[in-house]
Write a protein that holds these residues in place. Structure first.
Motif, PDB file in Angstrom:
ATOM      1  N   THR A 261     -30.740 -58.179  -3.658  1.00 18.86           N
ATOM      2  CA  THR A 261     -30.566 -56.816  -4.162  1.00 18.86           C
ATOM      3  C   THR A 261     -29.340 -56.735  -5.054  1.00 18.86           C
ATOM      4  OG1 THR A 261     -31.478 -56.016  -2.056  1.00 18.86           O
ATOM      5  CG2 THR A 261     -30.393 -54.397  -3.471  1.00 18.86           C
ATOM      6  N   ALA A 262     -29.468 -56.001  -6.155  1.00 24.00           N
ATOM      7  CA  ALA A 262     -28.351 -55.771  -7.074  1.00 24.00           C
ATOM      8  C   ALA A 262     -27.869 -54.331  -6.933  1.00 24.00           C
ATOM      9  CB  ALA A 262     -28.773 -56.054  -8.510  1.00 24.00           C
ATOM     10  N   LEU A 263     -26.567 -54.165  -6.805  1.00 22.21           N
ATOM     11  CA  LEU A 263     -25.962 -52.840  -6.661  1.00 22.21           C
ATOM     12  C   LEU A 263     -24.784 -52.726  -7.616  1.00 22.21           C
ATOM     13  CD1 LEU A 263     -25.798 -52.766  -2.747  1.00 22.21           C
ATOM     14  CD2 LEU A 263     -27.526 -51.646  -4.158  1.00 22.21           C
ATOM     15  N   ASN A 264     -24.635 -51.564  -8.225  1.00 27.07           N
ATOM     16  CA  ASN A 264     -23.477 -51.290  -9.069  1.00 27.07           C
ATOM     17  C   ASN A 264     -22.464 -50.465  -8.287  1.00 27.07           C
ATOM     18  OD1 ASN A 264     -24.517 -52.659 -11.202  1.00 27.07           O
ATOM     19  ND2 ASN A 264     -25.109 -50.859 -12.392  1.00 27.07           N
ATOM     20  N   CYS A 265     -21.207 -50.837  -8.435  1.00 22.97           N
ATOM     21  CA  CYS A 265     -20.117 -50.120  -7.765  1.00 22.97           C
ATOM     22  C   CYS A 265     -19.167 -49.599  -8.831  1.00 22.97           C
ATOM     23  CB  CYS A 265     -19.395 -51.056  -6.800  1.00 22.97           C
ATOM     24  SG  CYS A 265     -17.984 -50.313  -5.961  1.00 22.97           S
ATOM     25  N   ALA A 266     -18.947 -48.279  -8.839  1.00 27.07           N
ATOM     26  CA  ALA A 266     -18.084 -47.685  -9.864  1.00 27.07           C
ATOM     27  C   ALA A 266     -16.655 -48.194  -9.774  1.00 27.07           C
ATOM     28  CB  ALA A 266     -18.106 -46.161  -9.735  1.00 27.07           C
ATOM     29  N   HIS A 267     -16.202 -48.484  -8.537  1.00 30.24           N
ATOM     30  CA  HIS A 267     -14.830 -48.987  -8.384  1.00 30.24           C
ATOM     31  C   HIS A 267     -14.753 -49.835  -7.121  1.00 30.24           C
ATOM     32  CE1 HIS A 267     -10.442 -49.080  -8.786  1.00 30.24           C
ATOM     33  NE2 HIS A 267     -10.402 -48.934  -7.478  1.00 30.24           N
ATOM     34  N   ASP A 268     -14.515 -51.119  -7.313  1.00 32.03           N
ATOM     35  CA  ASP A 268     -14.321 -52.005  -6.167  1.00 32.03           C
ATOM     36  C   ASP A 268     -12.831 -52.060  -5.844  1.00 32.03           C
ATOM     37  OD1 ASP A 268     -15.597 -54.343  -4.433  1.00 32.03           O
ATOM     38  OD2 ASP A 268     -13.700 -55.099  -5.246  1.00 32.03           O
ATOM     39  N   PRO A 269     -12.438 -51.771  -4.593  1.00 31.65           N
ATOM     40  CA  PRO A 269     -11.010 -51.706  -4.269  1.00 31.65           C
ATOM     41  C   PRO A 269     -10.288 -53.037  -4.415  1.00 31.65           C
ATOM     42  CG  PRO A 269     -12.366 -51.573  -2.277  1.00 31.65           C
ATOM     43  CD  PRO A 269     -13.287 -51.460  -3.434  1.00 31.65           C
ATOM     44  N   PRO A 274     -14.861 -51.457 -11.995  1.00 33.02           N
ATOM     45  CA  PRO A 274     -16.311 -51.470 -11.769  1.00 33.02           C
ATOM     46  C   PRO A 274     -16.795 -52.874 -11.439  1.00 33.02           C
ATOM     47  CG  PRO A 274     -15.807 -51.215 -14.109  1.00 33.02           C
ATOM     48  CD  PRO A 274     -14.514 -51.079 -13.382  1.00 33.02           C
ATOM     49  N   ALA A 275     -17.745 -52.946 -10.518  1.00 35.07           N
ATOM     50  CA  ALA A 275     -18.190 -54.258 -10.045  1.00 35.07           C
ATOM     51  C   ALA A 275     -19.695 -54.290  -9.877  1.00 35.07           C
ATOM     52  CB  ALA A 275     -17.508 -54.609  -8.723  1.00 35.07           C
ATOM     53  N   LEU A 276     -20.217 -55.480  -9.909  1.00 28.29           N
ATOM     54  CA  LEU A 276     -21.630 -55.738  -9.667  1.00 28.29           C
ATOM     55  C   LEU A 276     -21.740 -56.519  -8.367  1.00 28.29           C
ATOM     56  CD1 LEU A 276     -24.596 -55.805 -10.623  1.00 28.29           C
ATOM     57  CD2 LEU A 276     -24.041 -57.901 -11.871  1.00 28.29           C
ATOM     58  N   LEU A 347     -18.811 -59.323  -8.455  1.00 30.70           N
ATOM     59  CA  LEU A 347     -18.265 -59.787  -9.730  1.00 30.70           C
ATOM     60  C   LEU A 347     -17.848 -58.579 -10.582  1.00 30.70           C
ATOM     61  CD1 LEU A 347     -21.010 -62.434 -10.576  1.00 30.70           C
ATOM     62  CD2 LEU A 347     -18.631 -62.958  -9.981  1.00 30.70           C
ATOM     63  N   PRO A 348     -16.836 -58.756 -11.433  1.00 30.63           N
ATOM     64  CA  PRO A 348     -16.472 -57.659 -12.348  1.00 30.63           C
ATOM     65  C   PRO A 348     -17.641 -57.338 -13.276  1.00 30.63           C
ATOM     66  CG  PRO A 348     -14.766 -59.363 -12.290  1.00 30.63           C
ATOM     67  CD  PRO A 348     -15.937 -59.924 -11.574  1.00 30.63           C
ATOM     68  N   LEU A 349     -17.939 -56.060 -13.379  1.00 33.60           N
ATOM     69  CA  LEU A 349     -19.041 -55.605 -14.219  1.00 33.60           C
ATOM     70  C   LEU A 349     -18.564 -55.448 -15.656  1.00 33.60           C
ATOM     71  CD1 LEU A 349     -22.004 -54.624 -14.325  1.00 33.60           C
ATOM     72  CD2 LEU A 349     -21.164 -52.328 -13.845  1.00 33.60           C
ATOM     73  N   LEU A 350     -19.358 -55.983 -16.584  1.00 31.04           N
ATOM     74  CA  LEU A 350     -18.992 -55.904 -18.007  1.00 31.04           C
ATOM     75  C   LEU A 350     -19.740 -54.747 -18.636  1.00 31.04           C
ATOM     76  CD1 LEU A 350     -17.450 -57.287 -20.346  1.00 31.04           C
ATOM     77  CD2 LEU A 350     -19.498 -58.651 -20.744  1.00 31.04           C
ATOM     78  N   HIS A 351     -19.009 -53.761 -19.138  1.00 32.67           N
ATOM     79  CA  HIS A 351     -19.642 -52.602 -19.776  1.00 32.67           C
ATOM     80  C   HIS A 351     -19.906 -52.889 -21.251  1.00 32.67           C
ATOM     81  CE1 HIS A 351     -19.517 -49.829 -16.459  1.00 32.67           C
ATOM     82  NE2 HIS A 351     -18.215 -50.022 -16.298  1.00 32.67           N
ATOM     83  N   ASP A 352     -20.944 -52.250 -21.756  1.00 31.55           N
ATOM     84  CA  ASP A 352     -21.236 -52.338 -23.189  1.00 31.55           C
ATOM     85  C   ASP A 352     -20.136 -51.648 -23.973  1.00 31.55           C
ATOM     86  OD1 ASP A 352     -23.661 -53.703 -22.929  1.00 31.55           O
ATOM     87  OD2 ASP A 352     -24.740 -51.846 -22.551  1.00 31.55           O
TER      88      ASP A 352
END
Length: 354
Positions: A261-269, A274-276, A347-352
């Motif tokens: 499962t893939a989940l997006n997290c707006a802010h990982d402490p 933002p994290a994936l 992992l750190p999420l890369l935004h467009d």
């Protein structure tokens, strides 16, 4: 002009105070006559003016100080103390100042070097242990084939199959050792390639579909529709998810399912942004929580016998940890006996770019 002893003592205090590592001076009357802030933190704030044996309780160090006070000969010794429940090692150098001056003691913290040395020794011992068992089996079967089973065709076939399995086990171990070495060498080099993790996950699942079918395991995915953009090394991340999904298939039990499962997290402490999160979950026997903090250690196994039976080398999760460190990510493991296990890659999420 007669030298001013007070000026000399003041200069000695200033020089010792400017040294960043713990440093102190002991006069010929065996009293501590100067020490810097680091030495006070190590020996106590009341050490000044005390007989040195009150502050330095290590017998070998006390003996070295007494001998250097007598003969003014430089010496070095390892000094060990316990700080906050952990052993800390210092290399202590003893050097007299002039012919009649005080004895200077400087403490160099070598705990990291001592721990690295112990880790190397443990690693060599573990590798030797892991190789000894299959090598002993191979040597035993070779002797049997040369002797009692020389004319026994059925036994030869059976023994050769076992020998092939032991040789494959050593091959996997050597392969994982080389992989771990490469990963550690690149750990401080952050990847710069932009990639969609969805492609990596789909490749890993496709590669493991045959293994899942052989174990009657159903692979279920929920990756959403949005691109899973990260900066990463595709080959290394493929290795991460191949390892985690393969473990879930093997240890999750037959006739079960494995969910990715893939989940997006707006802010990982922990990542502070933002994290994936990619979660690999199984429904197997689970893992006792006492083992969870150590699962990523080299050669640590929650169930050694079962791990070896299933071809595990004890290095897979250590490789995963180092790869994720390189990607500035982390691995979170949750499990309870009888309730399966979840391995979350964060992992750190890369935004467009706007």
């Amino acid at each position: 002009m007669t030298p001013d002893p007070l000026a000399h003592r003041s200069l000695m205090h200033e020089v010792i105070g400017a040294i960043p590592s713990p440093t102190l001076a002991i006069d010929r009357f065996e009293r501590i006559v100067a020490l810097n802030a680091a030495a006070k933190a190590l020996l106590g704030r009341n050490a000044m003016g005390q007989i040195f044996t009150t502050a330095l309780r290590h017998p070998d160090l006390v003996e070295a100080v007494e001998r250097s006070l007598r003969d003014q000969t430089p010496r070095s010794i390892t000094y060990q103390v316990t700080e906050s429940g952990s052993d800390v090692f210092y290399d202590v150098h003893l050097q007299s100042i002039g012919d009649t001056g005080p004895l200077l003691l400087s403490f160099l913290n070598v705990t990291d070097l001592a721990q690295a040395g112990q880790m190397r020794r443990d690693f060599v011992a573990n590798v030797s242990h892991e190789l000894r068992t299959p090598l002993a089996a191979l040597m035993g079967f070779i002797e049997t084939l040369r002797g009692p089973a020389r004319e026994d065709v059925a036994a030869q076939g059976r023994f050769l199959n076992i020998m092939a399995g032991e040789a494959e086990r050593m091959n996997r171990l050597v392969g994982d050792l080389l992989s771990l070495s490469r990963v550690e060498a690149e750990e401080r080099v952050r990847p710069t390639t932009r990639l969609d993790l969805r492609d990596v996950l789909q490749t890993a699942l496709q590669n493991l579909s045959r293994l899942a079918a052989d174990n009657n395991v159903t692979l279920q995915t929920d990756l959403g529709q949005a691109p899973l953009q990260v900066l990463g090394d595709a080959d290394q991340l493929l290795q991460v998810f191949t390892n985690l999904v393969e473990n879930a298939i093997k240890y999750g039990g037959n006739s079960q399912s494995v969910e990715v499962t893939a989940l997006n997290c707006a802010h990982d402490p922990v990542l502070r942004g933002p994290a994936l999160q990619i979660v690999v979950a199984d429904h197997g026997p689970g893992i006792d929580p006492v083992h969870l903090p150590r699962l990523t250690e080299r050669f640590y196994r929650a169930d050694s016998h079962r791990s070896r039976e299933l071809g595990g080398t004890g290095l897979g999760l250590a490789i995963v940890k180092h790869i994720l460190n390189r990607h500035r990510g982390r691995l979170k493991i949750t499990s309870q006996p009888g309730q399966g296990a979840k391995f979350a890659v964060i992992l750190p999420l890369l935004h467009d770019e706007p």
